[in-house]
Write a protein that holds these residues in place. Sequence first.
Motif, PDB file in Angstrom:
ATOM      1  N   GLU A  42      35.255 -46.676 -30.981  1.00 21.39           N
ATOM      2  CA  GLU A  42      35.180 -48.229 -31.329  1.00 21.39           C
ATOM      3  C   GLU A  42      34.818 -48.906 -29.665  1.00 21.39           C
ATOM      4  O   GLU A  42      34.993 -49.999 -29.634  1.00 21.39           O
ATOM      5  N   ARG A  43      34.686 -47.894 -28.970  1.00 21.91           N
ATOM      6  CA  ARG A  43      34.030 -48.408 -27.489  1.00 21.91           C
ATOM      7  C   ARG A  43      34.939 -49.306 -26.776  1.00 21.91           C
ATOM      8  O   ARG A  43      34.996 -50.149 -26.277  1.00 21.91           O
ATOM      9  N   ASN A  78      25.223 -44.510 -23.735  1.00 21.52           N
ATOM     10  CA  ASN A  78      25.199 -44.381 -25.111  1.00 21.52           C
ATOM     11  C   ASN A  78      25.310 -45.502 -25.905  1.00 21.52           C
ATOM     12  O   ASN A  78      26.606 -45.851 -25.995  1.00 21.52           O
ATOM     13  N   ARG A  80      26.055 -45.398 -29.163  1.00 15.93           N
ATOM     14  CA  ARG A  80      26.788 -44.735 -30.039  1.00 15.93           C
ATOM     15  C   ARG A  80      27.366 -43.712 -29.555  1.00 15.93           C
ATOM     16  O   ARG A  80      26.613 -42.920 -29.060  1.00 15.93           O
ATOM     17  N   GLY A  82      30.479 -40.530 -30.415  1.00 15.54           N
ATOM     18  CA  GLY A  82      31.162 -40.167 -31.299  1.00 15.54           C
ATOM     19  C   GLY A  82      32.213 -38.864 -30.726  1.00 15.54           C
ATOM     20  O   GLY A  82      31.687 -38.229 -29.929  1.00 15.54           O
ATOM     21  N   ASN A 109      21.373 -43.846 -28.916  1.00 11.31           N
ATOM     22  CA  ASN A 109      21.034 -45.304 -28.710  1.00 11.31           C
ATOM     23  C   ASN A 109      20.656 -45.970 -30.152  1.00 11.31           C
ATOM     24  O   ASN A 109      19.590 -46.332 -30.609  1.00 11.31           O
ATOM     25  N   GLN A 110      21.474 -45.495 -31.104  1.00 14.36           N
ATOM     26  CA  GLN A 110      21.357 -46.407 -32.486  1.00 14.36           C
ATOM     27  C   GLN A 110      20.499 -46.034 -33.369  1.00 14.36           C
ATOM     28  O   GLN A 110      20.292 -46.429 -34.227  1.00 14.36           O
ATOM     29  N   PRO A 114      22.280 -38.591 -33.774  1.00 12.63           N
ATOM     30  CA  PRO A 114      22.602 -38.621 -32.309  1.00 12.63           C
ATOM     31  C   PRO A 114      21.465 -37.924 -31.626  1.00 12.63           C
ATOM     32  O   PRO A 114      21.071 -36.626 -32.037  1.00 12.63           O
TER      33      PRO A 114
END
Length: 143
Positions: A42-43, A78, A80, A82, A109-110, A114
Amino acid sequence: MAGRAASCGLVLALLLLGGCGRESAEQRLRAQVAQMQEALAERRPGDFMEAVAEDFTGTQGMDRAALHNLLRAQLLANARMGATLGPLDVQLREDTATVAFTVVLTGGNQRLLPERMQSYRVTSGWRDQGGQWRVYYAEWKPQ
């Protein structure tokens, strides 16, 4: 209708009472690892770092501040990220524990897939500080 409401109330009361039991040290430790994984996804680097002890040491002498900087840099690079963890191997002692696991880190990048992925074997040392597990040591090696 009243019987159904009473049944729902009973089920709810049982669920609430079931949650009131004291969690074991291992359950709290596993929950802390899961919260850190969630914070990363969730950054929320600050929430991740709450579980990192002030005297943290990591691979190649990394300290707490360097870990925080590395985490923030990866989140900036990044859009995104995970972290998929394998099973946790938890070894408890009195107020310390060792947790070993494999983690696959992904970033990009979205896009749908990945762009980057790396697997690591992690061994970490934890201590219980006033009912809160904090990681004070971690070593990670690429697999």
